[in-house]
Design a protein around this motif. Structure first.
Motif, PDB file in Angstrom:
ATOM      1  N   SER A   1      -3.093   3.445  -4.430  1.00  0.00           N
ATOM      2  CA  SER A   1      -2.211   3.619  -3.272  1.00  0.00           C
ATOM      3  C   SER A   1      -2.719   2.794  -2.097  1.00  0.00           C
ATOM      4  CB  SER A   1      -2.121   5.088  -2.901  1.00  0.00           C
ATOM      5  OG  SER A   1      -3.406   5.611  -2.640  1.00  0.00           O
ATOM      6  N   SER A   2      -1.768   2.384  -1.255  1.00  0.00           N
ATOM      7  CA  SER A   2      -2.123   1.527  -0.113  1.00  0.00           C
ATOM      8  C   SER A   2      -2.507   2.341   1.097  1.00  0.00           C
ATOM      9  CB  SER A   2      -0.950   0.617   0.215  1.00  0.00           C
ATOM     10  OG  SER A   2       0.188   1.378   0.491  1.00  0.00           O
TER      11      SER A   2
ATOM     12  N   GLY B   1      -8.760  -0.960  -2.539  1.00  0.00           N
ATOM     13  CA  GLY B   1     -10.126  -1.354  -2.216  1.00  0.00           C
ATOM     14  C   GLY B   1     -11.189  -0.606  -2.989  1.00  0.00           C
ATOM     15  N   ALA B   2     -10.801   0.473  -3.634  1.00  0.00           N
ATOM     16  CA  ALA B   2     -11.759   1.282  -4.401  1.00  0.00           C
ATOM     17  C   ALA B   2     -12.045   0.646  -5.755  1.00  0.00           C
ATOM     18  CB  ALA B   2     -11.211   2.688  -4.581  1.00  0.00           C
TER      19      ALA B   2
ATOM     20  N   GLU C   1      -0.839  -3.286  -6.731  1.00  0.00           N
ATOM     21  CA  GLU C   1      -0.221  -3.967  -7.873  1.00  0.00           C
ATOM     22  C   GLU C   1      -1.016  -3.830  -9.163  1.00  0.00           C
ATOM     23  OE1 GLU C   1      -0.866  -5.271  -4.844  1.00  0.00           O
ATOM     24  OE2 GLU C   1      -1.506  -7.373  -4.986  1.00  0.00           O
ATOM     25  N   ASP C   2      -2.207  -3.238  -9.089  1.00  0.00           N
ATOM     26  CA  ASP C   2      -2.970  -2.928 -10.305  1.00  0.00           C
ATOM     27  C   ASP C   2      -2.523  -1.625 -10.952  1.00  0.00           C
ATOM     28  OD1 ASP C   2      -5.870  -4.158  -8.594  1.00  0.00           O
ATOM     29  OD2 ASP C   2      -4.703  -5.201 -10.128  1.00  0.00           O
ATOM     30  N   THR C   3      -1.638  -0.899 -10.278  1.00  0.00           N
ATOM     31  CA  THR C   3      -1.133   0.354 -10.822  1.00  0.00           C
ATOM     32  C   THR C   3      -0.422   0.125 -12.149  1.00  0.00           C
ATOM     33  OG1 THR C   3      -0.903   1.379  -8.647  1.00  0.00           O
ATOM     34  CG2 THR C   3       0.478   2.255 -10.425  1.00  0.00           C
TER      35      THR C   3
END
Length: 123
Positions: free
Chosen positions: A122-123, A14-15, A88-90
């Motif tokens: 991270s989630s 969310g960041a 999933e953007d990691t």
């Protein structure tokens, strides 16, 4: 052209993050620029591209509406604003330069690459 990517980091889902890619050795005003990313165990994939003037952009479906690519020719820098980040953007994010000046989405169309910057969500 030499490219230096920066701005990566570790954030919560969310960041937002803004990646920068500073160019040297050649002006970006005639180059198209792209961002690609490579997650662990996966192939490098296209994220976003912008044409030489900044008037045309193109995004992967997975980031459309969340990421924005922009270009400051006066600063010789391209940016990737990433909002609403997801795990999933990691990936390691790479910037690349394309000398025809037109938006491209394939790796082999790009001529020069930066070293990559790590983004971890991270989630």
């Amino acid at each position: 052209v030499q490219l230096q990517a920066s701005g990566g980091g570790s954030v919560q889902a969310g960041a937002s993050l803004r990646l920068s890619c500073a160019a040297s050795g050649r002006t970006l005003s005639r180059l198209a620029m792209g961002w690609f990313r490579q997650a662990p165990g996966k192939e490098r994939e296209f994220v976003a591209a912008i044409n030489w003037s900044g008037s045309n952009t193109f995004y992967a479906d997975s980031v459309k509406g969340r990421f924005t690519i922009s270009k400051d020719n006066a600063k010789n820098t391209v940016y990737l604003q990433m909002n609403s980040l997801k795990p999933e953007d990691t990936a390691v994010y790479y910037c690349a330069a394309e000398r025809s000046g037109y938006v491209r989405s394939r790796e082999h169309d790009y001529d020069d690459w930066g070293q990559g910057t790590q983004v971890t969500v991270s989630s």
